[in-house]
Design an enzyme around this catalytic site. Structure first.
Site, PDB file in Angstrom:
ATOM      1  N   CYS A 185       0.846  -1.387   0.073  1.00  0.00           N
ATOM      2  CA  CYS A 185       0.052   0.012  -0.012  1.00  0.00           C
ATOM      3  C   CYS A 185       0.982   1.119  -0.163  1.00  0.00           C
ATOM      4  O   CYS A 185       2.078   1.007   0.203  1.00  0.00           O
ATOM      5  CB  CYS A 185      -0.892  -0.170   1.251  1.00  0.00           C
ATOM      6  SG  CYS A 185      -2.450   1.119   1.022  1.00  0.00           S
ATOM      7  N   ASP A 186       0.387   2.219  -0.049  1.00  0.00           N
ATOM      8  CA  ASP A 186       1.096   3.640  -0.322  1.00  0.00           C
ATOM      9  C   ASP A 186       2.199   4.011   0.497  1.00  0.00           C
ATOM     10  O   ASP A 186       3.192   4.323   0.086  1.00  0.00           O
ATOM     11  CB  ASP A 186       0.101   4.810  -0.589  1.00  0.00           C
ATOM     12  CG  ASP A 186      -1.084   4.682  -1.639  1.00  0.00           C
ATOM     13  OD1 ASP A 186      -1.213   3.475  -2.365  1.00  0.00           O
ATOM     14  OD2 ASP A 186      -1.703   5.691  -1.905  1.00  0.00           O
ATOM     15  N   CYS A 239      -4.427  -0.749  -5.506  1.00  0.00           N
ATOM     16  CA  CYS A 239      -5.397  -0.093  -6.288  1.00  0.00           C
ATOM     17  C   CYS A 239      -4.561  -0.342  -7.729  1.00  0.00           C
ATOM     18  O   CYS A 239      -3.672  -0.095  -7.953  1.00  0.00           O
ATOM     19  CB  CYS A 239      -5.434   1.427  -5.677  1.00  0.00           C
ATOM     20  SG  CYS A 239      -6.129   1.724  -4.244  1.00  0.00           S
ATOM     21  N   GLU A 298      -4.096  13.815   1.584  1.00  0.00           N
ATOM     22  CA  GLU A 298      -4.488  13.688   0.234  1.00  0.00           C
ATOM     23  C   GLU A 298      -5.644  14.423  -0.042  1.00  0.00           C
ATOM     24  O   GLU A 298      -6.813  14.204   0.959  1.00  0.00           O
ATOM     25  CB  GLU A 298      -4.509  12.483  -0.237  1.00  0.00           C
ATOM     26  CG  GLU A 298      -3.137  11.497  -0.155  1.00  0.00           C
ATOM     27  CD  GLU A 298      -3.323  10.105  -0.649  1.00  0.00           C
ATOM     28  OE1 GLU A 298      -2.113   9.602  -0.769  1.00  0.00           O
ATOM     29  OE2 GLU A 298      -4.209   9.469  -0.837  1.00  0.00           O
ATOM     30  N   SER A 319      -3.729  12.100  -3.953  1.00  0.00           N
ATOM     31  CA  SER A 319      -3.606  10.556  -4.052  1.00  0.00           C
ATOM     32  C   SER A 319      -2.996  10.607  -5.451  1.00  0.00           C
ATOM     33  O   SER A 319      -3.026  11.368  -6.248  1.00  0.00           O
ATOM     34  CB  SER A 319      -5.073  10.023  -4.037  1.00  0.00           C
ATOM     35  OG  SER A 319      -5.245   8.743  -4.827  1.00  0.00           O
TER      36      SER A 319
END
Length: 562
Positions: A130-131, A199, A450, A476
Site C-alpha cells: 500500500c502507498d 489500487c 491527500e 492521491s
C-alpha cells in the site's frame, strides 16, 4: 557459503545469540519459537510483513510472507516473520483519519528498524502492498543497511465494468452533478474492489513498486504482478533466496540505492505517468540512505524523459493490463536502449540493470498501453516542479497536458479539505476558480492529507478542465486534473499560501514551471505582518510528535533529520 562465513556475517549484527553472556538466554528464547541446534548456525533473515485485514492491499501478505520465509529457509537461512502496521488511505480519505496516513510511513520505518535492530537479523525481506508501507519499508531497510530485498504485494484486478477505487470517489461527484442516482453509486461501490491487491491504476502503490524495481531493490518483475498469482508467490520465494546471495556477496542497500539508482527510479516513474507522491517518497528514501536528491533533479530528468504509458488515472488502462503484456521490464529495456537508464547500477539479483534486462523481450505488437518514443503521451515529464512567489521552495504538479498547461483564475480559499469538499458539492465552486486548500501540510494538518475527495468531486462534477486546486497538502495517485500540491513553505510555517485571499489572481504555468500570486511584494509583506500562526491542532500523541519533528515536503517530510 561456508558455515564459518555464515557465523561471521551473524556476528556483525547478532552477537548476543552467538556468543557472550547472553548466549544461553537468547538460545532459550529462540528455541521456544522453533529453533533447533542447526538453526543457530544459520543467518537469521527477518521477514517484515505488512499484513492486515484492514485493507485489500495487505489482506494476503501473510501468505506472501510465508513464501519468502520458505525461500530463505531453503537457501540456508533461518527466517523469522514479524509484522508492522499499515493503514488504508482508501478508507481514511476525506476524514480526519487521513492525517495519520503519511505519519504511518515514519512509524513503519521506525518499527522495522526497531525490530531488526533489536533482534540482530542478518538480512531482511520487506513486503509492502500500500502507498505508505512501501516507502516506509524502504526507509527501514535503508536505515539498517543490511542485505535486503523489497517485495511488492501486487496489484488488484479490475472491478465490474473496468472500475476501481477512484471510480467510487468520482461517482460521488457524478451523483452531486445529477448524472448518477444512488443505486448506481451503490452498484459501483459494491463491485469496484473485487479482492486482494493494491489500487489498480498507476496510482501511488503501483508507482512506488515500479520505482523500487527500477532502483534495483526488488527482483525483476516484482512491481507488475497480480496480487493473487503463481508469479507473485514465486517472486516472494525468490526474494527469500536472494537475501542469502546478497549476504554472501555482502551487498547492502547502500550499494544499490545510489544516486544513479534514484535517477533510474525517477525516469521510470515519469515514463509510466506515475503519482506525485513518488516525489515525496523518493526524496525521503534518498535522505534516509544519504543520497543528495532535490526537487530540481526531477526537473532536469523530466526534460529528457517522455510519458509513454496510457495508464489510469489520466489514461485508460489498469496495472493488470500492463501485467498481461509484460509489466515494466520491456519498458525499462526501451529506456535503457534510448540511453535514459544507467545500466551499470547494481540490483538485488547481484547483477546490474543491464544484465537483468539483456534477454527481456519487447512488448507484443499491436498493444497500445505503452507508446513508442516517436508517439509519446507527452514529450516530457508530467511531474512539474513549480516555483514562484506562491512556492518559493517548490511545489509539485501532475500535468499530463490533457487538462492544458496554463491556468489563471480567482482564488477561493479554504482552511481544510472538508470546507472545500462541501463547497464543491453544493455548487459554490464554479468554473474559473482556483481552490486554495491550506493548513493541510505536514506540520499544519498535521500529516499532509491527500485531497482525493475534492479532486474526485471536481472531476465528477465535470469541472476538471475549468477549476484548478492548489494546496500545501498532497494528492492521491488517483487524483487528476489541474492540481498543484506540496506547496512549500506550508501555511502553518507562514508560507505565502497562508497569505492568499479570496479573489486574488493565481497563475499556474506548467511550461515555464511557475506558480504566481498576482499581488505586489508590498501587499504580501503587509499581509505577512498581520498573519498569526494558528495554534497546534494536537498537543499530545502521535500527530503532535509528528508535527514537531517533520521536515518540509520539499525535503521528503521525514522526521529524523539531524
Amino acid at each position: 557459503m561456508t558455515q564459518d562465513k555464515n557465523q561471521d556475517k551473524r556476528r556483525k549484527y547478532s552477537a548476543p545469540v552467538v556468543d557472550g553472556i547472553g548466549k544461553s538466554a537468547s538460545r532459550a528464547m529462540l528455541r521456544a519459537v522453533g529453533f533447533t541446534d542447526e538453526d543457530f548456525k544459520k543467518p537469521q533473515i527477518g521477514i517484515a510483513s505488512t499484513w492486515s485485514n484492514l485493507t485489500p492491499c495487505n489482506m494476503h501478505i501473510n501468505q506472501l510472507a510465508e513464501e519468502s520465509a520458505a525461500g530463505a529457509d531453503e537457501a540456508g537461512g533461518k527466517s523469522l516473520i514479524f509484522n508492522t502496521i499499515t493503514i488504508s488511505d482508501g478508507i481514511a480519505n476525506g476524514t480526519e483519519g487521513m492525517k495519520y496516513s503519511l505519519v504511518s510511513r515514519e512509524v513503519i520505518a521506525d518499527s522495522i528498524e526497531t525490530v531488526a535492530g533489536c533482534e540482530g537479523f542478518d538480512g531482511l525481506v520487506a513486503i509492502g502492498g500500500c502507498d505508505k508501507n512501501m516507502p516506509g519499508c524502504m526507509m527501514g531497510l535503508a536505515r539498517l543497511n543490511r542485505p535486503s530485498v523489497f517485495v511488492y504485494g501486487g496489484t488488484i484486478m479490475p472491478g465490474e465494468n473496468h472500475t476501481d477505487i477512484i471510480s467510487v470517489f468520482e461517482a460521488v461527484g457524478s451523483h452531486a452533478r445529477g448524472d448518477l442516482d444512488l443505486i448506481e453509486v451503490k452498484q459501483i461501490e459494491e463491485t469496484a474492489i473485487p479482492g486482494p491487491g493494491s489500487c489498480g491504476g498507476m496510482y501511488t502503490a503501483n508507482t512506488m513498486a515500479s520505482a523500487i524495481e527500477a532502483m534495483g531493490m526488488s527482483l525483476p518483475g516484482s512491481s507488475a504482478q497480480n496480487a493473487v498469482s503463481d508469479t507473485k508467490a514465486a517472486d516472494c520465494r525468490g526474494a527469500g533466496t536472494a537475501v542469502l546471495n546478497l549476504l554472501e556477496k555482502d551487498i547492502k542497500p547502500s550499494d544499490i540505492m545510489t544516486r544513479k539508482a534514484f535517477e533510474n527510479a525517477i525516469t521510470v516513474v515519469i515514463a509510466l505517468g506515475g503519482s506525485t507522491n513518488a516525489v515525496l517518497h523518493l526524496l525521503a528514501m534518498a535522505s534516509t540512505i544519504g543520497v543528495d536528491l532535490e526537487l530540481e533533479d526531477f526537473v532536469e530528468i523530466g526534460k529528457r524523459v517522455p510519458v509513454l504509458a496510457d495508464l489510469r488515472p489520466s489514461g485508460h488502462y489498469m496495472m493488470s493490463e500492463l501485467v498481461a503484456i509484460g509489466g515494466i521490464q520491456p519498458l525499462m529495456k526501451m529506456l535503457l536502449d534510448h540511453g535514459l537508464l544507467h545500466g551499470d547500477c547494481l540490483t538485488v539479483t547481484g547483477q546490474t540493470i543491464a544484465e537483468n534486462l539483456a534477454d527481456v523481450a519487447p512488448y507484443p505488437e499491436g498493444q497500445d498501453i505503452i507508446h513508442a518514443f516517436d508517439n509519446p503521451i507527452k514529450a516530457d515529464s508530467h511531474l512539474r516542479i513549480l516555483f514562484g512567489n506562491l512556492a518559493p521552495t517548490g511545489a509539485v504538479a501532475k500535468i499530463t497536458g490533457k487538462e492544458g498547461t496554463h491556468f489563471t483564475g480567482r482564488a477561493r480559499v479554504f482552511h481544510s479539505e472538508e470546507e472545500a469538499q462541501e463547497r464543491i458539492l453544493d455548487g459554490t465552486v464554479v468554473a474559473g476558480d482556483v481552490l486554495v486548500i491550506r493548513y493541510e501540510g505536514p506540520k499544519g494538518g498535521p500529516g499532509m492529507r491527500e485531497m482525493l475527495s475534492p479532486t474526485s468531486a471536481i472531476m465528477g462534477k465535470g469541472l476538471g478542465s475549468d477549476v484548478a486546486l492548489i494546496t500545501d497538502g498532497r494528492f492521491s495517485g488517483g487524483s487528476h486534473g489541474f492540481v498543484v500540491g506540496h506547496i512549500t513553505p506550508e501555511a502553518a510555517e507562514g508560507g505565502p499560501i497562508a497569505l492568499v485571499e479570496d479573489g486574488d489572481t493565481v497563475t499556474i504555468d506548467a511550461v515555464s514551471n511557475r506558480i504566481e500570486l498576482d499581488v505586489s511584494g508590498e501587499e504580501l509583506e503587509r499581509r505577512r505582518q498581520a498573519w498569526q500562526a494558528p495554534p497546534p491542532r494536537f498537543t499530545r500523541g502521535t500527530l503532535a510528535k509528528y508535527s514537531r519533528t517533520v521536515s518540509s515536503a520539499s525535503k521528503g517530510a521525514v522526521t529524523d533529520l539531524p
